[in-house]
Each structure stands twice: as structure tokens, then as C-alpha cells.
Write a protein that holds these residues in place. Structure first.
Motif, PDB file in Angstrom:
ATOM      1  N   UNK A  27       0.818  -1.211   0.000  1.00 28.16           N
ATOM      2  CA  UNK A  27       0.000   0.000   0.000  1.00 28.16           C
ATOM      3  C   UNK A  27       0.853   1.262   0.000  1.00 28.16           C
ATOM      4  N   UNK A  28       1.416   1.582  -1.149  1.00 26.18           N
ATOM      5  CA  UNK A  28       2.318   2.722  -1.254  1.00 26.18           C
ATOM      6  C   UNK A  28       1.624   4.028  -0.855  1.00 26.18           C
ATOM      7  N   UNK A  29       0.336   4.141  -1.180  1.00 24.21           N
ATOM      8  CA  UNK A  29      -0.383   5.371  -0.824  1.00 24.21           C
ATOM      9  C   UNK A  29      -0.448   5.543   0.698  1.00 24.21           C
ATOM     10  N   UNK A  30      -0.702   4.451   1.417  1.00 25.00           N
ATOM     11  CA  UNK A  30      -0.732   4.538   2.874  1.00 25.00           C
ATOM     12  C   UNK A  30       0.655   4.863   3.419  1.00 25.00           C
ATOM     13  N   UNK A  31       1.675   4.234   2.849  1.00 21.17           N
ATOM     14  CA  UNK A  31       3.046   4.512   3.284  1.00 21.17           C
ATOM     15  C   UNK A  31       3.379   5.988   3.084  1.00 21.17           C
ATOM     16  N   UNK A  32       3.017   6.540   1.935  1.00 19.07           N
ATOM     17  CA  UNK A  32       3.264   7.962   1.668  1.00 19.07           C
ATOM     18  C   UNK A  32       2.523   8.847   2.665  1.00 19.07           C
ATOM     19  N   UNK A  33       1.289   8.468   2.983  1.00 20.54           N
ATOM     20  CA  UNK A  33       0.506   9.264   3.930  1.00 20.54           C
ATOM     21  C   UNK A  33       1.184   9.297   5.297  1.00 20.54           C
ATOM     22  N   UNK A  34       1.671   8.150   5.771  1.00 17.08           N
ATOM     23  CA  UNK A  34       2.339   8.121   7.080  1.00 17.08           C
ATOM     24  C   UNK A  34       3.658   8.906   7.040  1.00 17.08           C
ATOM     25  N   UNK A  35       4.378   8.817   5.934  1.00 13.03           N
ATOM     26  CA  UNK A  35       5.630   9.570   5.830  1.00 13.03           C
ATOM     27  C   UNK A  35       5.365  11.071   5.845  1.00 13.03           C
ATOM     28  N   UNK A  36       4.328  11.486   5.143  1.00 14.97           N
ATOM     29  CA  UNK A  36       3.976  12.921   5.141  1.00 14.97           C
ATOM     30  C   UNK A  36       3.542  13.379   6.539  1.00 14.97           C
ATOM     31  N   UNK A  37       2.811  12.527   7.241  1.00 18.27           N
ATOM     32  CA  UNK A  37       2.399  12.861   8.606  1.00 18.27           C
ATOM     33  C   UNK A  37       3.621  13.022   9.517  1.00 18.27           C
ATOM     34  N   UNK A  38       4.587  12.135   9.338  1.00 15.97           N
ATOM     35  CA  UNK A  38       5.789  12.206  10.166  1.00 15.97           C
ATOM     36  C   UNK A  38       6.542  13.510   9.924  1.00 15.97           C
ATOM     37  N   UNK A  83       4.687  16.452  11.373  1.00 13.48           N
ATOM     38  CA  UNK A  83       4.793  16.517  12.841  1.00 13.48           C
ATOM     39  C   UNK A  83       6.178  16.978  13.276  1.00 13.48           C
ATOM     40  N   UNK A  84       7.204  16.601  12.506  1.00 15.52           N
ATOM     41  CA  UNK A  84       8.581  16.960  12.851  1.00 15.52           C
ATOM     42  C   UNK A  84       9.362  17.202  11.559  1.00 15.52           C
ATOM     43  N   UNK A  85       9.379  18.442  11.068  1.00 18.17           N
ATOM     44  CA  UNK A  85      10.053  18.742   9.798  1.00 18.17           C
ATOM     45  C   UNK A  85      11.559  18.483   9.820  1.00 18.17           C
ATOM     46  N   UNK A  86      12.134  18.270  11.006  1.00 17.37           N
ATOM     47  CA  UNK A  86      13.565  17.987  11.111  1.00 17.37           C
ATOM     48  C   UNK A  86      13.839  16.519  11.464  1.00 17.37           C
ATOM     49  N   UNK A  87      12.881  15.660  11.155  1.00 15.41           N
ATOM     50  CA  UNK A  87      13.034  14.227  11.391  1.00 15.41           C
ATOM     51  C   UNK A  87      13.729  13.637  10.161  1.00 15.41           C
ATOM     52  N   UNK A  88      15.030  13.427  10.274  1.00 13.30           N
ATOM     53  CA  UNK A  88      15.829  13.025   9.110  1.00 13.30           C
ATOM     54  C   UNK A  88      15.351  11.698   8.521  1.00 13.30           C
ATOM     55  N   UNK A  89      15.041  10.724   9.381  1.00 15.95           N
ATOM     56  CA  UNK A  89      14.612   9.422   8.880  1.00 15.95           C
ATOM     57  C   UNK A  89      13.299   9.542   8.126  1.00 15.95           C
ATOM     58  N   UNK A  90      12.376  10.373   8.649  1.00 13.89           N
ATOM     59  CA  UNK A  90      11.094  10.551   7.971  1.00 13.89           C
ATOM     60  C   UNK A  90      11.290  11.232   6.619  1.00 13.89           C
ATOM     61  N   UNK A  91      12.167  12.209   6.556  1.00 14.57           N
ATOM     62  CA  UNK A  91      12.445  12.893   5.291  1.00 14.57           C
ATOM     63  C   UNK A  91      13.039  11.914   4.278  1.00 14.57           C
ATOM     64  N   UNK A  92      13.947  11.067   4.737  1.00 16.74           N
ATOM     65  CA  UNK A  92      14.560  10.083   3.851  1.00 16.74           C
ATOM     66  C   UNK A  92      13.516   9.090   3.351  1.00 16.74           C
ATOM     67  N   UNK A  93      12.672   8.614   4.254  1.00 21.55           N
ATOM     68  CA  UNK A  93      11.628   7.666   3.866  1.00 21.55           C
ATOM     69  C   UNK A  93      10.660   8.302   2.883  1.00 21.55           C
ATOM     70  N   UNK A  94      10.228   9.527   3.169  1.00 29.30           N
ATOM     71  CA  UNK A  94       9.295  10.204   2.269  1.00 29.30           C
ATOM     72  C   UNK A  94       9.926  10.389   0.892  1.00 29.30           C
TER      73      UNK A  94
END
Length: 539
Positions: A127-138, A141-152
Motif C-alpha cells: 500500500x504505497x499510498x498509505x506509506x506515503x501518507x504516514x511519511x507525510x504525517x511524520x 509533525x517533525x520537519x527535522x526528522x531526518x529518517x522521515x524525510x529520507x523515507x518520504x
């Protein structure tokens, strides 16, 4: 020494955590064990022992302690996050996902839980769409979350949004400049954008940080291959295969490099090794089939083309076309939709420069000349750019149009066409179905370099006639077949058509030929490809 003084659990736990934060792992573990001897149900001590075990690669022990930590306080997100990490280390991904979802059920915008869930769903291909939604939420919530930025960024790249993906990886690398994973992923994105020189620089940095990582070496080899530096590329690909002979990426890349060096037998051997490592790799089967075909080994090629079709019935690689070229089956009447879509989704970011600069593409200009003569400078028309791609024909069609629509199989191509701001309406769709859905709608339908993916032209001719108003015009280019009664499938998986066949099919669907000119719309290997520019009028 036992002084008989009761253990102060809170004080001991504080000292244990301080020891952990100071890097004194042995002291942290000693104090946590002392606490558990006194209070076996104290969750904090189990949490700390779980972290210690996880840090030492003892995933099972970590899971045991962290499970007890979670049980002591199920509503606490921190132990659940650690438990999720420990379960991931055991490859128990489904259980990890459940724990991340449990956190999000209480805290939907929890940055770390969203980031971990997005990463897992992405890696598992779910479910790539769900994965993208969670990455965008991360990231929200924290624009300086390096792992979330990399995942997104990685997920956006997989979805074909490479420009936005590059921005996310750049932000991640601002926060963690020496992060090999992010450098590797950023290099892959730059490659997809056709920026091979930058990709080489970035991937070289990733290799310097983890010199023994086979996948990163293989990616660097691919970027070097993109620059034509095949000897340099071979060094890294060979190193990748030595670092991890069970990783198919190194063998695949080595095969492609050897093929580029005109070493087909050695290329086939590398692709065979890739299949040993990954027996169900469609890409490896396809590469081996192509190489066997080039060596004249048609039966062996057919075997692997058939396996591609078994593994990927949608046929995103175009194995049905390859199988036809072995002589094992007749050529299909048209290229598979999934193949055309994948081809142009992958090609979208570098399509314009590759086509115009490298292949001397001139179909829109030639069609404009032909239409100028036939239409006698008419304007204010309802026009469809059929198979519009990135909109290269838009600039010559816009002056003719009161309304200019575009349709294409590739969503990535439509996105590029939209950025030109020339079209009134754009949509992703299969061409014949799109034409059939618009009866008597257009004065002009144009298909530049599109009918090369159709062998039998009856379906597309009938649909175009249906979409046109009385007296409407259908203009298109095809590649010209020599010594052929109808159409032939060429080595580049593009169809060529005999001029007499084109005219006969046109007449059968109520068209008169307004213009038909022999011309080349593109080059291959520096040589003009024979073609036709055709303008038909609906009778």
C-alpha cells in the motif's frame, strides 16, 4: 557489598539511565538487573535492558525485555517503539507494524511511529499510498526528522515524483550529511533525473562511508555506466559481486556493463548469476532473454521471456514482444499497456532531453508542416493530443486550438505535460478507450510517435473516426516498413507499417488521405529511421 539498606528504585533507575546516556553500557545493565532482582515487574528496567540487548544485536533478548516493558504500561509509546525496532531486527515485520499502529491509534501524529510504519510499508511493498501518507504525517509533525524525510523521499521516488523526492533527501542530508543510506537513495534519485555526474559524486560519498556495502557499489556502477564510463563501472560492479555474491544487484549491473562493452557471453554469465541469487527476478530473466536473443540463441531466449510472463502477467518489461522476436509466437497486435506505461513512467524525467537532443526527434514539427497545408491555417479547433507524453507537441497544437486536450497511459508523462500549462484538460488513460469515450468531439486528433506501439491499426483508426466530428482530421506519424505487406515488429519493440497498409486501413474506416509524406521523425544510432507523416480526413 550488601549494606542492608533498601534499594531506592527511582534513584537506581535514574543512575542506570544516566549511565546508558553516558555510554557506560555495563553499568547501565548492572543497575537494571539489580532493579529487576528487587522489582521483577519494573517496566523501566526491562526497557533499558531491551535497549542494551538491541544495541548488542541480541534481538530475541531485546524482544523479551521490551515485551515486559510494554506490558507494564501499554499506553507508553517509547517502549512500544523500541519493541517495534527489536521485532524488525528479527524480521518480524507484521508484529512491528501492529505496535506502530497501536501507538498511532492513540497519537495519530506521532512522528517516529509514522516514520517507522511508512518505512516498513514501503520496504515490504504494501500500500504505497498509505506509506506515503504516514511519511507525510511524520514530516508534518517533525520537519527535522531526518529518517522521515529520507523515507518520504524514497517513497516519492518510487511513485515517480523524483523532483519532490530529491528535495526531501536534500533536507535529510542537511540534517545528517554523512548518512550513507540517504546519500545512496539521493544518488538513485539523481540517476532517475538523468543527472549522472551528480549521482556519481553522491554515490561515491556513500561508498566512502560504507565501502563494504554491495548494493551501494552496484548503484555507483550504474551511475558510471550512465556516463559511459564502463571500465570504471565494471570495477565497482565486480567489487559488489565479491562483497556479496548473493545480492543480485551487483550481478545485474555487471551484466549490463559487459553488454555495453560488447561482451555478450560474459553478460549472459552475469545475468545467470543474478538469477541464482534471485530466481524470480523478472528483470534478470528479461536481461538474460535479451542477451540470449542478441547471441542468436532463440530457444534459450524464449524460455526466459516466457518466465517473465509467468512472473509478471501484466508484462511491464514487454516480454511478449521479445518472445515474438524469437519466432516462438506471432507478434501481438499491439504493445502491452503495462509495458508502455512503465517505459514512459521511467523515462518521463529525462524524456525531452533524450528524445530531442540524442534522437533528433522532430515529429511535432513535421506534423505542424503537414497540418498547415491541410487545415489552411484554421484555428479555434477542438484538438486532442493523443498519447501526448510530456507535451512536446503542445506548442504547435495550441495555436490551432480553442480547446486542447491530452491523454496518455503514463501518469508521470501527464504530470510533465501539465507543467507546460498549454492544455485545457489532461488525463491518464488508454488511448483507444479514451477516443471511444468521446464520440464526435474533436476537429483534430494528433498522434505523434504513438502508433509505433500499435501493430494492427484497425482499432485505433476506428476509435479516431468515432472521436472526430464530420470532416475532422486525424494526423499521425509511423515508422515505415520496407518489404512488408502490413506491419512488422522491430528490434526496438516498435512497430513499422507499410504505406499501402496504412492507406487501406484508413479507407476501411471512412478516411481519405489528405497528405502522406515519407520522412524521418527520429534517429537511432545516428541514422535516420524511415517514417511516414500522414494526415487523414474523415469523409
Amino acid at each position: 557489598m550488601n549494606t542492608g539498606k533498601p534499594l531506592n528504585i527511582g534513584e537506581a533507575f535514574g543512575r542506570a539511565m544516566q549511565a546508558w546516556e553516558d555510554g557506560n553500557v555495563a553499568e547501565a545493565r548492572r543497575l537494571a538487573r539489580t532493579i529487576i532482582e528487587a522489582r521483577p515487574d519494573f517496566g523501566g528496567a526491562h526497557y533499558l535492558l531491551g535497549l542494551v540487548a538491541l544495541g548488542q544485536g541480541q534481538a530475541k533478548r531485546a524482544v523479551d525485555h521490551l515485551t515486559q516493558a510494554v506490558a507494564s504500561d501499554p499506553n507508553q509509546p517509547v517502549p512500544r517503539l523500541a519493541l517495534g525496532r527489536a521485532l524488525e531486527a528479527q524480521d518480524n515485520f507484521n508484529s512491528a507494524i501492529l505496535h506502530y499502529r497501536a501507538i498511532l491509534s492513540r497519537e495519530p501524529n506521532h512522528a517516529e511511529a509514522n516514520s517507522r510504519l511508512a518505512d516498513l510499508l514501503g520496504r515490504l511493498g504494501r500500500n504505497r499510498d498509505e506509506a506515503l501518507d504516514h511519511a507525510r504525517r511524520a514530516v508534518a509533525a517533525d520537519p527535522r526528522h531526518a529518517e522521515a524525510l529520507c523515507t518520504l523521499g524514497t517513497l516519492l521516488h518510487q511513485a515517480g515524483e523524483s523532483v519532490e523526492a530529491a528535495g526531501m533527501l536534500e533536507r535529510a542530508l542537511e540534517l545528517r550529511p554523512d548518512w550513507a543510506v540517504a546519500l545512496n537513495n539521493y544518488g538513485l534519485i539523481l540517476r532517475s533525473l538523468g543527472q549522472n555526474e551528480r549521482a556519481v559524486a553522491v554515490l561515491s560519498g556513500a561508498v566512502d562511508l560504507r565501502r563494504d556495502h554491495a548494493g551501494t557499489r552496484a548503484n555507483l556502477a550504474a551511475a558510471l555506466r550512465g556516463l559511459g564510463r564502463l571500465d570504471d563501472a565494471r570495477v565497482h560492479a565486480e567489487r559488489a559481486t565479491k562483497l556479496n555474491s548473493r545480492d543480485p544487484s551487483g550481478w545485474l549491473e555487471l551484466g549490463l556493463i559487459r553488454r555495453g562493452l560488447d561482451m555478450p557471453e560474459a553478460a549472459a554469465a552475469a545475468f545467470e548469476r543474478a538469477l541464482t541469487a534471485a530466481p524470480d527476478s523478472v528483470h534478470a530473466h528479461y536481461c538474460l532473454a535479451e542477451t540470449r536473443l542478441a547471441l542468436g540463441q532463440k530457444e534459450r531466449a524464449a524460455k526466459h521471456f516466457r518466465r517473465c510472463l509467468e512472473l509478471d502477467p501484466e508484462d511491464r518489461h514487454g516480454a511478449a514482444l521479445g518472445l515474438a522476436q524469437t519466432g516462438a509466437v506471432d507478434a501481438p497486435s499491439r504493445a502491452p499497456d503495462a509495458y508502455v506505461r512503465q517505459l514512459f513512467d521511467d523515462y518521463a524525467d529525462k524524456f525531452d532531453s533524450a528524445l530531442v537532443d540524442k534522437l533528433a526527434y522532430r515529429a511535432p514539427a513535421l506534423l505542424a508542416q503537414a497540418l498547415d497545408a491541410v487545415l489552411e491555417r484554421k484555428q479555434g479547433l477542438d484538438v486532442l493530443d493523443a498519447g501526448c507524453g510530456t507535451g512536446l507537441a503542445g506548442p504547435v497544437l495550441r495555436p490551432l486550438a480553442a480547446r486542447l486536450d491530452g491523454v496518455d497511459l503514463s501518469g508521470a508523462m501527464i504530470d510533465r505535460a501539465r507543467s507546460r500549462r498549454l492544455y485545457d484538460h489532461l488525463e491518464v488513460g488508454e488511448l483507444v478507450a479514451s477516443l471511444e469515450a468521446r464520440p464526435a468531439t474533436y476537429d483534430l486528433v494528433v498522434a505523434a510517435d504513438v502508433l509505433v506501439y500499435f501493430g494492427d491499426l484497425n482499432g485505433i483508426m476506428a476509435a479516431a473516426a468515432q472521436a472526430l466530428k464530420p470532416g475532422g482530421v486525424f494526423a499521425f506519424t509511423v515508422e515505415r516498413a520496407e518489404d512488408c505487406a502490413s506491419y512488422a515488429l522491430g528490434a526496438k519493440n516498435r512497430y513499422a507499417h507499410a504505406p499501402d497498409y496504412v492507406e487501406a486501413v484508413a479507407a476501411g474506416h471512412g478516411f481519405a488521405v489528405a497528405a502522406s509524406e515519407r520522412a524521418s521523425t527520429r534517429q537511432e544510432a545516428g541514422e535516420d529511421v524511415p517514417g511516414l507523416v500522414v494526415v487523414l480526413r474523415k469523409i
